[in-house]
Write an enzyme that holds these catalytic residues in place. Structure first.
Site, mmCIF file in Angstrom:
data_model
loop_
_atom_site.group_PDB
_atom_site.id
_atom_site.type_symbol
_atom_site.label_atom_id
_atom_site.label_comp_id
_atom_site.label_asym_id
_atom_site.label_seq_id
_atom_site.Cartn_x
_atom_site.Cartn_y
_atom_site.Cartn_z
ATOM 1 N N GLU A 72 21.566 -18.442 -3.647
ATOM 2 C CA GLU A 72 21.946 -17.130 -3.116
ATOM 3 C C GLU A 72 21.436 -16.944 -1.693
ATOM 4 O O GLU A 72 22.100 -16.340 -0.853
ATOM 5 C CB GLU A 72 21.398 -16.027 -4.023
ATOM 6 C CG GLU A 72 21.992 -16.000 -5.412
ATOM 7 C CD GLU A 72 21.390 -14.908 -6.267
ATOM 8 O OE1 GLU A 72 22.151 -14.041 -6.744
ATOM 9 O OE2 GLU A 72 20.157 -14.908 -6.450
ATOM 10 N N TYR A 86 33.305 6.822 11.025
ATOM 11 C CA TYR A 86 33.204 5.949 9.852
ATOM 12 C C TYR A 86 33.496 4.490 10.184
ATOM 13 O O TYR A 86 32.988 3.589 9.510
ATOM 14 C CB TYR A 86 34.095 6.438 8.712
ATOM 15 C CG TYR A 86 35.512 6.781 9.078
ATOM 16 C CD1 TYR A 86 36.482 5.802 9.199
ATOM 17 C CD2 TYR A 86 35.881 8.113 9.281
ATOM 18 C CE1 TYR A 86 37.793 6.124 9.509
ATOM 19 C CE2 TYR A 86 37.185 8.442 9.596
ATOM 20 C CZ TYR A 86 38.137 7.441 9.725
ATOM 21 O OH TYR A 86 39.435 7.774 10.050
ATOM 22 N N ARG A 117 -10.808 9.682 10.423
ATOM 23 C CA ARG A 117 -11.164 10.566 9.297
ATOM 24 C C ARG A 117 -12.045 9.819 8.299
ATOM 25 O O ARG A 117 -11.764 8.688 7.920
ATOM 26 C CB ARG A 117 -9.886 11.064 8.609
ATOM 27 C CG ARG A 117 -10.076 11.678 7.216
ATOM 28 C CD ARG A 117 -10.568 13.095 7.290
ATOM 29 N NE ARG A 117 -10.825 13.651 5.964
ATOM 30 C CZ ARG A 117 -10.004 14.449 5.292
ATOM 31 N NH1 ARG A 117 -8.843 14.774 5.820
ATOM 32 N NH2 ARG A 117 -10.335 14.932 4.115
ATOM 33 N N ARG A 168 -14.230 17.293 9.380
ATOM 34 C CA ARG A 168 -13.256 16.209 9.449
ATOM 35 C C ARG A 168 -12.632 16.153 10.838
ATOM 36 O O ARG A 168 -12.392 17.196 11.470
ATOM 37 C CB ARG A 168 -12.186 16.372 8.379
ATOM 38 C CG ARG A 168 -11.313 17.605 8.503
ATOM 39 C CD ARG A 168 -10.846 18.124 7.184
ATOM 40 N NE ARG A 168 -11.885 18.830 6.476
ATOM 41 C CZ ARG A 168 -11.704 19.482 5.335
ATOM 42 N NH1 ARG A 168 -10.523 19.505 4.769
ATOM 43 N NH2 ARG A 168 -12.697 20.104 4.748
ATOM 44 N N ASP A 202 -7.259 16.550 9.385
ATOM 45 C CA ASP A 202 -6.868 16.793 7.995
ATOM 46 C C ASP A 202 -5.391 17.149 7.963
ATOM 47 O O ASP A 202 -4.951 18.074 8.653
ATOM 48 C CB ASP A 202 -7.704 17.939 7.417
ATOM 49 C CG ASP A 202 -7.456 18.143 5.927
ATOM 50 O OD1 ASP A 202 -7.217 17.142 5.236
ATOM 51 O OD2 ASP A 202 -7.495 19.297 5.464
ATOM 52 N N ASP A 229 -2.145 17.924 5.292
ATOM 53 C CA ASP A 229 -1.755 18.215 3.913
ATOM 54 C C ASP A 229 -0.287 18.607 3.846
ATOM 55 O O ASP A 229 0.202 19.376 4.686
ATOM 56 C CB ASP A 229 -2.587 19.372 3.349
ATOM 57 C CG ASP A 229 -4.033 18.994 3.110
ATOM 58 O OD1 ASP A 229 -4.273 17.960 2.459
ATOM 59 O OD2 ASP A 229 -4.933 19.712 3.602
ATOM 60 N N HIS A 278 1.339 22.893 -2.277
ATOM 61 C CA HIS A 278 -0.112 22.752 -2.245
ATOM 62 C C HIS A 278 -0.736 23.857 -3.095
ATOM 63 O O HIS A 278 -0.420 25.038 -2.932
ATOM 64 C CB HIS A 278 -0.610 22.834 -0.800
ATOM 65 C CG HIS A 278 -2.010 22.333 -0.634
ATOM 66 N ND1 HIS A 278 -3.113 23.047 -1.051
ATOM 67 C CD2 HIS A 278 -2.488 21.187 -0.104
ATOM 68 C CE1 HIS A 278 -4.202 22.365 -0.777
ATOM 69 N NE2 HIS A 278 -3.859 21.226 -0.201
#
Length: 276
Positions: free
Chosen positions: A22, A54, A202, A211, A214, A216, A234
């Site tokens: 293949e 396309y 960090r 820190r 940070d 999140d 969160h």
């Protein structure tokens, strides 16, 4: 978004597979695509420059499939879909079916295929720093995301000074919020954010402690995630003004799919509770 362009049965001769034959001799693959995009501008202007071309997509997919070799058709299909989203910003979602008609199974069948869906998602990232040059640390996070091809930074809030929460014997933080569009899945986005934190130096020595940087994930579209390593939305966003205030600045009507509330309402409730 329900409008889409459909490309059916694009035939490409390429070298994907596990077996030696293949990889060296190659074989036929058949690719079908649904490309979801807002066609409003193209309809209004009747101009190819405002449309998803396309023909160009077919050429792009053909070259990508030939050039990039994978052992598994799952990986090949994923690579095709993600590359389309990265290179064609008008396209919001890609549904792909990748057929392998000559799969070496040794039994009579017409084809083996995988079906995948990849899309852009809107996510909100909370960023904070209270070590070193805080503004430079936040700027680094923003620029790092801007130069990540799977992410597109849409908005950045003002930087605000905030008092530390939890472990209070530390310097004040500088906080902000970023709105991005990304083709990364939540766990992939988390991995990227951890990499950016590490690049900024960090360390994780004290929970809620000082820190350098940070990061999140606060919201990721209307997705709900609850694993050992990631919770979205969160879990502390509703009680953290340093999260809600900058988030409200750039997306007051961002929606929490768990509480069923808007960010602007959550911030108002939090501030009223603090007055009491």
């Amino acid at each position: 978004m329900n409008d889409y362009i459909e490309i059916r049965d694009l035939v490409v001769f390429a070298n994907h597979g596990v077996l030696k034959e293949e990889k060296t001799m190659g074989q036929k693959f058949v690719i079908s695509l649904r490309l979801y995009a807002d066609m409003t501008n193209a309809i209004c202007t009747d101009d190819l420059d405002d449309a998803v071309n396309y023909a160009e997509i077919c050429e792009f997919v053909t070259e990508f499939t030939k050039k990039n070799r994978c052992k598994l058709i799952e990986a090949a299909a994923d690579g095709i879909a993600r590359s389309i989203l990265v290179c064609y910003p008008l396209i919001n979602r890609v549904d792909i079916t990748l057929h392998k008609p000559w799969a070496p199974i040794g039994l009579p069948l017409s084809s083996v295929a995988v079906n995948l869906c990849r899309r852009r998602s809107k996510a909100y990232i909370s960023i904070g720093s209270n070590m070193g040059n805080r503004k430079r640390n936040l700027d680094f996070a923003v620029e790092r995301l801007k130069f990540t091809e799977e992410c597109d930074v849409k908005k950045v809030s003002s930087y605000i000074d905030t008092k530390p929460v939890g472990f209070t014997h530390q310097d004040d933080f500088l906080n902000a919020c970023i709105e991005i569009e990304t083709i990364l899945k939540p766990d992939e986005l988390l991995k990227l954010l951890n990499e950016i934190e590490n690049e900024a130096g960090r360390t994780r020595e004290i929970h809620w402690g000082p820190r350098t940087l940070d990061l999140d994930i606060i919201l990721y579209g209307d997705t709900v995630v609850c694993t050992d390593t990631l919770t979205i939305p969160h879990k502390e966003m509703s009680c953290r003004e340093f999260v809600l205030a900058p988030l409200c600045e750039i997306a007051p009507y961002a929606y929490d799919p768990v509480s069923g509330d808007y960010v602007i309402n959550m911030l108002d409730k939090l501030r009223k509770a603090q007055i009491k």
